[in-house]
Write a protein that holds these residues in place. Structure first.
Motif, short mmCIF file in Angstrom:
data_model
loop_
_atom_site.label_atom_id
_atom_site.label_comp_id
_atom_site.label_asym_id
_atom_site.label_seq_id
_atom_site.Cartn_x
_atom_site.Cartn_y
_atom_site.Cartn_z
N GLU A 319 0.84 -1.19 0.00
CA GLU A 319 0.00 0.00 0.00
C GLU A 319 0.88 1.24 0.00
O GLU A 319 0.96 1.99 0.97
CB GLU A 319 -0.94 -0.01 1.21
CG GLU A 319 -1.99 -1.11 1.16
CD GLU A 319 -2.97 -1.02 2.31
OE1 GLU A 319 -2.83 -0.08 3.13
OE2 GLU A 319 -3.85 -1.88 2.41
N GLU A 320 1.56 1.46 -1.09
CA GLU A 320 2.38 2.65 -1.24
C GLU A 320 2.44 3.03 -2.72
O GLU A 320 2.15 2.21 -3.60
CB GLU A 320 3.78 2.44 -0.66
CG GLU A 320 4.44 1.13 -1.04
CD GLU A 320 5.35 1.28 -2.24
OE1 GLU A 320 5.83 2.39 -2.47
OE2 GLU A 320 5.56 0.29 -2.95
N SER A 321 2.78 4.28 -2.98
CA SER A 321 2.63 4.84 -4.32
C SER A 321 3.44 4.12 -5.39
O SER A 321 2.97 3.89 -6.50
CB SER A 321 2.99 6.33 -4.30
OG SER A 321 4.31 6.53 -3.81
N LEU A 373 -6.11 4.48 -9.72
CA LEU A 373 -5.79 4.35 -8.30
C LEU A 373 -4.67 5.32 -7.92
O LEU A 373 -4.73 5.95 -6.86
CB LEU A 373 -5.37 2.91 -8.00
CG LEU A 373 -5.06 2.57 -6.54
CD1 LEU A 373 -6.31 2.72 -5.68
CD2 LEU A 373 -4.51 1.15 -6.44
N ARG A 376 -5.96 8.87 -7.75
CA ARG A 376 -6.94 9.06 -6.67
C ARG A 376 -6.34 8.95 -5.28
O ARG A 376 -6.77 9.67 -4.36
CB ARG A 376 -8.09 8.05 -6.83
CG ARG A 376 -9.17 8.13 -5.75
CD ARG A 376 -10.37 7.29 -6.13
NE ARG A 376 -10.01 5.93 -6.50
CZ ARG A 376 -9.80 4.95 -5.62
NH1 ARG A 376 -9.94 5.18 -4.32
NH2 ARG A 376 -9.49 3.73 -6.03
N THR A 377 -5.34 8.08 -5.10
CA THR A 377 -4.88 7.78 -3.73
C THR A 377 -3.44 8.19 -3.45
O THR A 377 -3.01 8.09 -2.31
CB THR A 377 -5.03 6.28 -3.45
OG1 THR A 377 -4.13 5.53 -4.30
CG2 THR A 377 -6.44 5.80 -3.67
N THR A 378 -2.68 8.59 -4.44
CA THR A 378 -1.28 8.96 -4.20
C THR A 378 -1.04 10.41 -4.62
O THR A 378 -1.89 11.04 -5.24
CB THR A 378 -0.30 8.05 -4.97
OG1 THR A 378 -0.26 8.45 -6.36
CG2 THR A 378 -0.73 6.60 -4.90
N LYS A 379 0.14 10.90 -4.26
CA LYS A 379 0.55 12.24 -4.67
C LYS A 379 1.59 12.19 -5.78
O LYS A 379 2.27 13.18 -6.04
CB LYS A 379 1.11 13.00 -3.46
CG LYS A 379 0.06 13.31 -2.40
CD LYS A 379 0.65 14.15 -1.28
CE LYS A 379 -0.43 14.48 -0.24
NZ LYS A 379 0.13 15.31 0.87
#
Length: 445
Positions: A319-321, A373, A376-379
């Motif tokens: 669970e990381e970019s 994904l 939406r969820t990372t920078k």
């Protein structure tokens, strides 16, 4: 020019472990304490809501600003620089959370060209929140003025300094390239900066300068950008040369923690090299080709296909970019490898690593799922996703796929990087051409 004392949290200069123990953080990452304790040396996380004050305490880049910034007030300068460090850098992750902020700040305080490059990006990024069209035009003009000053200062700096022993020039060309991606829809300016600026300086410094410390940090930051450039533009990369391939081997063998993405980057680079070799082999107008060479190239493709399969089998998503980006790239390079041979009739009677249509469509779905994904969820900076989206666009067949790709590219454009609009135009042209070709074929049949 130094960062003012109003809020020291704006840019962290100690790693998390040293900050927790309230001791001095000595040496470039990994610091001496983390080395001694054999623990991960991680920078502190910036607080995006903090304020930053810039104070001119000695002659240097800041003192030049009053003479060179063409009427930009101190308050506007502070706002642009704060936007760069606190908002732009925090919102756009260019290194999976390991961007060498200490190096950037250190170089920023010494280099007029880097100072104005940061000022240009910050001002241009402020354009997105300007309340009116007239204000946006004014902000854009100020950003362009700072960009031009940076270019002029950079030209003087590289003539008066040893770029082989300093990092300022590398970071300046990196950020000037990002400015082009934010301002120029064509992307040509970015290519020039990375090809004739960043890459040239890296080669001038040589591989040995990038095996440890800040040289290594910058090398690992720029590597995916250079690899994607070579893939998108179908051009060779200096990273494919033996002495540069040896850099990554020595890094991993030297005990440096290797994220699985780095092995995938190696395979992407190999696919780029193979593409260039295949093009050289088939570009002739001759009616006959070297069958032995074509077979050798096809076998190399099969070898890379097997290595990609093995990489994916061993890959454990976290669970990381970077895991999200790695999967996006895996699906994209799988399609790309097939495409090296799919459109070459010279390989029609040779076993090649081409994929079946159904498999390609599964990879397209994989790209769209992971890019969505990631956005939406990372920078992660949106520019990381240009390569997989372009590959997916080339193989998209359904209206849903095409609409999803365009929506993602427009999202990236709205966030900062208007060069995404060039990919939109390119894909629309490709799809229109493909549709006309299919209509003509059906009419002929």
């Amino acid at each position: 020019m130094v960062l003012g004392p109003l809020d020291r949290r704006a840019v962290k200069t100690r790693c998390q472990a040293c900050s927790k123990r309230r001791i001095k953080c000595a040496g470039p990452p990994p610091c001496s304490y983390c080395k001694k304790k054999n623990i991960k040396c991680s920078p502190q996380v910036n607080n995006p809501t903090t304020n930053m004050v810039f104070v001119n305490t000695r002659p240097g880049p800041a003192s030049e600003t009053c003479q060179l910034s063409h009427g930009i007030s101190p308050n506007e300068t502070d706002a642009a620089l704060a936007q760069f460090f606190i908002v732009f850098i925090a919102r756009n992750d260019f290194s999976g959370g390991d961007l060498d902020i200490d190096a950037i700040v250190s170089c920023f305080q010494r280099s007029s060209s880097l100072y104005h490059a940061a000022l240009a990006i910050g001002a241009l990024d402020l354009r997105n929140i300007s309340p009116s069209l007239s204000n946006r035009r004014v902000v854009t003009a100020r950003a362009l003025a700072s960009y031009q000053i940076s270019i002029t200062s950079f030209s003087s700096e590289i003539q008066s300094s040893n770029i082989g022993q300093s990092d300022e020039a590398l970071w300046t060309t990196f950020f000037l390239g990002l400015f082009e991606l934010m301002y120029d829809v064509t992307g040509e300016g970015w290519v020039k900066h990375i090809l004739y600026g960043t890459s040239s300086i890296l080669q001038f410094r040589g591989p040995e300068a990038h095996l440890d410390g800040r040289g290594r940090s910058f090398f690992l930051t720029i590597r995916p950008f250079e690899i994607c450039r070579s893939l998108i533009y179908s051009e060779p990369s200096f990273l494919s040369r033996p002495e540069w391939l040896d850099v990554t081997k020595r890094l991993w063998c030297g005990g440096f923690e290797c994220h699985p993405k780095e092995k995938l980057f190696d395979l992407m680079l190999s696919c780029s090299s193979l593409s260039c070799k295949v093009w050289e082999a088939v570009k002739s107008d001759a009616m006959t080709f070297d069958d032995v060479l074509l077979l050798r190239l096809s076998n190399e493709g099969h070898r890379l296909r097997g290595l990609l399969h093995d990489w994916h089998e061993r890959f454990q998503q976290k669970e990381e970019s970077w895991s999200v980006l790695a999967l996006s790239y895996y699906h994209a390079i799988s399609i790309y490898l097939s495409g090296i041979f799919d459109y070459r009739p010279q390989f029609d009677h040779i076993s090649s690593p081409s994929l079946a249509h159904k498999t390609i469509q599964a990879h397209v779905t994989g790209i769209l799922t992971n890019v969505e994904l990631g956005l939406r969820t990372t920078k992660l900076a949106g520019i990381f996703f240009f390569f997989p989206l372009r590959v997916a666009g080339a193989r998209a067949t359904s209206p849903w796929q095409k609409a999803t790709i365009l929506e993602m590219l427009k999202e990236i454009s709205s966030r900062a990087f208007v060069v995404a609009d060039a990919f939109v135009l390119d894909l629309n042209t490709l799809w229109l051409t493909t549709r006309k070709r299919e209509e003509a074929r059906k009419a002929w049949d």
